[in-house]
Design a protein around this motif. Structure first.
Motif, PDB file in Angstrom:
ATOM      1  N   ASN A 109       0.826  -1.210   0.000  1.00 19.69           N
ATOM      2  CA  ASN A 109       0.000   0.000   0.000  1.00 19.69           C
ATOM      3  C   ASN A 109       0.859   1.259   0.000  1.00 19.69           C
ATOM      4  O   ASN A 109       0.577   2.218  -0.727  1.00 19.69           O
ATOM      5  CB  ASN A 109      -0.925  -0.012   1.216  1.00 19.69           C
ATOM      6  N   LEU A 110       1.923   1.262   0.796  1.00 24.65           N
ATOM      7  CA  LEU A 110       2.824   2.408   0.812  1.00 24.65           C
ATOM      8  C   LEU A 110       3.494   2.580  -0.549  1.00 24.65           C
ATOM      9  O   LEU A 110       3.699   3.715  -1.005  1.00 24.65           O
ATOM     10  CB  LEU A 110       3.880   2.241   1.904  1.00 24.65           C
ATOM     11  N   ARG A 111       3.818   1.473  -1.190  1.00 22.19           N
ATOM     12  CA  ARG A 111       4.401   1.557  -2.535  1.00 22.19           C
ATOM     13  C   ARG A 111       3.395   2.186  -3.496  1.00 22.19           C
ATOM     14  O   ARG A 111       3.752   3.052  -4.307  1.00 22.19           O
ATOM     15  CB  ARG A 111       4.796   0.159  -3.020  1.00 22.19           C
ATOM     16  N   ASP A 112       2.141   1.770  -3.405  1.00 27.74           N
ATOM     17  CA  ASP A 112       1.101   2.343  -4.273  1.00 27.74           C
ATOM     18  C   ASP A 112       0.942   3.844  -4.027  1.00 27.74           C
ATOM     19  O   ASP A 112       0.835   4.638  -4.970  1.00 27.74           O
ATOM     20  CB  ASP A 112      -0.247   1.652  -4.026  1.00 27.74           C
ATOM     21  N   LEU A 113       0.925   4.241  -2.754  1.00 27.56           N
ATOM     22  CA  LEU A 113       0.763   5.661  -2.432  1.00 27.56           C
ATOM     23  C   LEU A 113       1.932   6.487  -2.956  1.00 27.56           C
ATOM     24  O   LEU A 113       1.757   7.607  -3.435  1.00 27.56           O
ATOM     25  CB  LEU A 113       0.621   5.841  -0.922  1.00 27.56           C
ATOM     26  N   GLY A 114       3.136   5.907  -2.886  1.00 32.99           N
ATOM     27  CA  GLY A 114       4.291   6.602  -3.418  1.00 32.99           C
ATOM     28  C   GLY A 114       4.188   6.810  -4.919  1.00 32.99           C
ATOM     29  O   GLY A 114       4.517   7.884  -5.450  1.00 32.99           O
ATOM     30  N   ARG A 115       3.722   5.792  -5.625  1.00 39.62           N
ATOM     31  CA  ARG A 115       3.541   5.920  -7.072  1.00 39.62           C
ATOM     32  C   ARG A 115       2.483   6.966  -7.403  1.00 39.62           C
ATOM     33  O   ARG A 115       2.649   7.760  -8.345  1.00 39.62           O
ATOM     34  CB  ARG A 115       3.129   4.560  -7.653  1.00 39.62           C
ATOM     35  N   ILE A 116       1.406   6.972  -6.639  1.00 41.33           N
ATOM     36  CA  ILE A 116       0.346   7.959  -6.866  1.00 41.33           C
ATOM     37  C   ILE A 116       0.885   9.366  -6.638  1.00 41.33           C
ATOM     38  O   ILE A 116       0.614  10.291  -7.424  1.00 41.33           O
ATOM     39  CB  ILE A 116      -0.853   7.660  -5.939  1.00 41.33           C
ATOM     40  N   ASN A 117       1.662   9.560  -5.571  1.00 42.58           N
ATOM     41  CA  ASN A 117       2.227  10.884  -5.292  1.00 42.58           C
ATOM     42  C   ASN A 117       3.155  11.343  -6.411  1.00 42.58           C
ATOM     43  O   ASN A 117       3.164  12.525  -6.771  1.00 42.58           O
ATOM     44  CB  ASN A 117       2.984  10.861  -3.963  1.00 42.58           C
ATOM     45  N   ARG A 118       3.940  10.419  -6.966  1.00 42.61           N
ATOM     46  CA  ARG A 118       4.885  10.788  -8.025  1.00 42.61           C
ATOM     47  C   ARG A 118       4.179  11.046  -9.348  1.00 42.61           C
ATOM     48  O   ARG A 118       4.439  12.044 -10.027  1.00 42.61           O
ATOM     49  CB  ARG A 118       5.933   9.683  -8.219  1.00 42.61           C
TER      50      ARG A 118
END
Length: 254
Positions: A24-33
């Motif tokens: 989930n943290l990986r997904d959120l990081g991708r969304i932020n970028r």
């Protein structure tokens, strides 16, 4: 679309699935970028600190600390310095962040601590800017105002809030992300629900004012799905530290 208050995101419950949390943290990081979350925060910080080459930042609800890390890298590329302290109330989140990217423990401009943004242990005016991204929609209005007031207390220059705009288009986009671009059960459940629980920018501005802050700039994502608001304490609205007059109503970018 009315704000939904009768449902709880999985991230607000037990976090005993560390692999799922890392994903989930990986997904959120991708969304932020990829969807501009980092750029929104950077633009809002510039509204408060363009005159500064050395900035200290408190990042409340830091998650994977991907936004402060990106800001640190941006500052270095421009010959500036940004030192960030990231706090999260859930130690499981910080453990998952380190598992996702062990190098964050050796980044000299980043500190990570467990802490509750509604009861900060830092003295008044400890940081230049206090920032929170995708945090406020987890709280009811009273809790959100309490958090904003604490952020105002510890910030010398001002506060930056980055969050989702509650719109039907945003909900559709979040549902598509959760169902087409990831298999993570936390992201799939929480992404569309986060939009339904989010505060519109106008609602956020009202809560900022209730916490003793005045919005001075609002920047929006390309599709209007997200916004960042830079705000200063009421006593600081007469003149910006850099000498420019601030608009107490805030300039809204398209």
């Amino acid at each position: 679309m009315e704000r939904r208050i009768d449902a709880v995101e999985l991230l607000d419950g037990p976090l005993d699935d560390q692999a799922g949390l890392v994903g989930n943290l990986r997904d959120l990081g991708r969304i932020n970028r990829r969807l501009g979350g980092i750029g929104l925060t950077a633009a809002a910080i510039e509204a408060l600190a363009a005159h500064r080459d050395d900035v200290t930042l408190l990042d409340v609800g830091t998650g994977a600390a991907d936004i402060p890390l990106a800001l640190i890298a941006r500052a270095r590329a421009r010959g500036r310095r940004l030192h960030a302290v990231g706090i999260d109330s859930r130690p499981e989140v910080l453990a998952a962040a380190i598992r996702l990217d062990p190098t964050i423990t050796i980044e000299r401009e980043l500190e990570l601590h467990v802490g509750d943004g509604r009861a900060l242990t830092y003295p008044d005016r400890s940081f230049d800017i206090a920032h929170a991204s995708l945090v406020l929609h987890h709280l009811d209005p009273a809790g959100a105002i309490a958090l904003l007031a604490e952020m105002r207390r510890v910030a010398r220059l001002g506060v930056v809030i980055n969050d989702l705009e509650r719109t039907r288009l945003g909900w559709i986009g979040a549902w598509l992300i959760g169902h087409l671009l990831t298999g993570n059960r936390l992201t799939r459940h929480d992404a569309p629900l986060s939009v339904r629980r989010a505060y519109r920018a106008t609602e956020m501005a009202s809560m900022l004012r209730a916490a003793g802050l005045v919005p001075v700039r609002t920047v929006r994502g390309a599709f209007g799905q997200r916004y960042a608001i830079a705000a200063v304490g009421r006593s600081a609205t007469a003149d910006e530290p850099g000498g420019r007059q601030l608009d107490p109503h805030g300039a809204v970018d398209p």
